[in-house]
Design an enzyme around this catalytic site. Sequence first.
Site, PDB file in Angstrom:
ATOM      1  N   ASP A 183       0.845  -1.200   0.000  1.00  0.00           N
ATOM      2  CA  ASP A 183       0.000   0.000   0.000  1.00  0.00           C
ATOM      3  C   ASP A 183       0.875   1.243   0.000  1.00  0.00           C
ATOM      4  OD1 ASP A 183       0.741  -0.648   2.701  1.00  0.00           O
ATOM      5  OD2 ASP A 183      -0.715   0.825   3.412  1.00  0.00           O
ATOM      6  N   GLU A 218      -0.016  -0.690   5.848  1.00  0.00           N
ATOM      7  CA  GLU A 218       1.081  -0.149   6.656  1.00  0.00           C
ATOM      8  C   GLU A 218       0.999   1.365   6.721  1.00  0.00           C
ATOM      9  OE1 GLU A 218       4.999   1.347   7.881  1.00  0.00           O
ATOM     10  OE2 GLU A 218       3.930   1.787   6.025  1.00  0.00           O
TER      11      GLU A 218
END
Length: 382
Positions: free
Chosen positions: A72, A137
Site C-alpha cells: 500500500d 502499513e
Amino acid sequence: MTPIPDPAQLTARLIRCASVTPDEGGALVLLADVLGAAGFECHRVDREGVPNLFARWGAQGARTFGFNGHTDVVPPGDPASWTHPPFSGHEAEGWIWGRGATDMKSGVAAFAAAAIGFVTQTPPPDGAVILAITGDEEGPGKHGTRALLDWMAARGERMDVCIVGEPSNPDRMGEMIKIGRRGSMTLQIEAHGIQGHAAYPHRARNPIHALLRLLHELTDAPLDEGTEHFDPSGLQVTTVDCGNPASNVIPERARAVINIRFNDAHTAESLDRMIRARAAAISAETKVDFAISTDVSGESFLTAPGPFVDLVAGVVREETGLDPVLSTSGGTSDARFVKDHCPVLEFGLVGHFMHQVDERVPADQVRQLARIYRRILERYFA
C-alpha cells in the site's frame, strides 16, 4: 526452470497497481501470481476488509527466513504536479517513477526476486522462506502485519528471523541498518476548571494555567540522556487549544496533545504513570482536574548485535563497500509487531524521495538490493 523476475521491472509493474491504502489495487494479486509460479504457497489473509498476503516456500516448521513489507502507498496528491503520472511506473534514464517506488514496492520486488532466485536453484535450499506482505502499513495498521502474524500463529507458522524492507538508508546504499526503533505514544490531556470573568479570577479556576504548568514540567528537562543503542527520548507538545474566542472569559477547559518517542529506558506504562502522577500533584494544588487518554503505537525494541546482525552487516559491507551504522533512529514501522515473534532488522533502499511528488528510485539500486537480499539468504542457510 522458473524465470527470475527482474526486480526493477517487477517494481514498475507493482507501481502500476494503484494501491492507495486501503485499496489493494491488484498489487497483492500480481505478487501472488509471481511467487506462486515459483512454487510458493500463497494465502490471502484479509481482516476487516484489509488485504494481506502470506507466501511460503519450503516445509512448515523448517528453519525459516522471513520478510515483511507492504504494497500500500500514500495518496499521490495532484497528479498534475508529477513529471510522470504517479501510477505509470515510468522507466527513463535509469529511474523508475511513481508512488511506491521508494516506499516500498521496490523493497518488496527486490526480496521477491531474490527469494525466487534462491529457492529455484539446484539443489534447492534446506529451509523455508516466508513473505508477509500487508496492504495496511500506511494506514491505521491494525489489520495488516498484526493480522498476518495472528494468522501465522494460529496455524503454527513461524519466522526464525525477519527483515523488514523499509528504506533504511538516509543517503547512500549500505550506510545504515535499523536494529531497533523507539517506542511511540500520544497522550490527550484535558484540564477541567471553572469558567469565569477574567476580571474576577478568584471566582474561576483557570485550566490553561494548570495545563501550562504541567506542560512546563514535562518539557523543562530531558526524559533521559540516551542509552547504549538509543538517542535521548523526546517529548513534543503538538497541540494546545481551549476553543475560547472571548478575551475576557476564563475558559472551562483547555486541551493539549503530546507525542513521546521513547527509548529502552522507559516503557509506555512507566511514562504514562509519571505523567499522571505529575498531573495529580498539580490538580491537588490548583483544584483543576485532568483527564488523560493514552494511545500507544508501539514499545521500543532492540535486536541486539549478534549473529543475525553480523550476517546482514557483513553482506551489506561486501556488496556496497560501506560499514553500515547500526541505528535505532526514525519513526515507527511494522517491525514493532514482528519483534514479538522473532529477531527483526530493517534494511532497504535509500529513502530520499518517499512520500514526495515525483517519487522515484534508480533501477540499479533496486537490483543491488535484490543481490544483497539473495546473498543474505545464501549466507543464512549455508
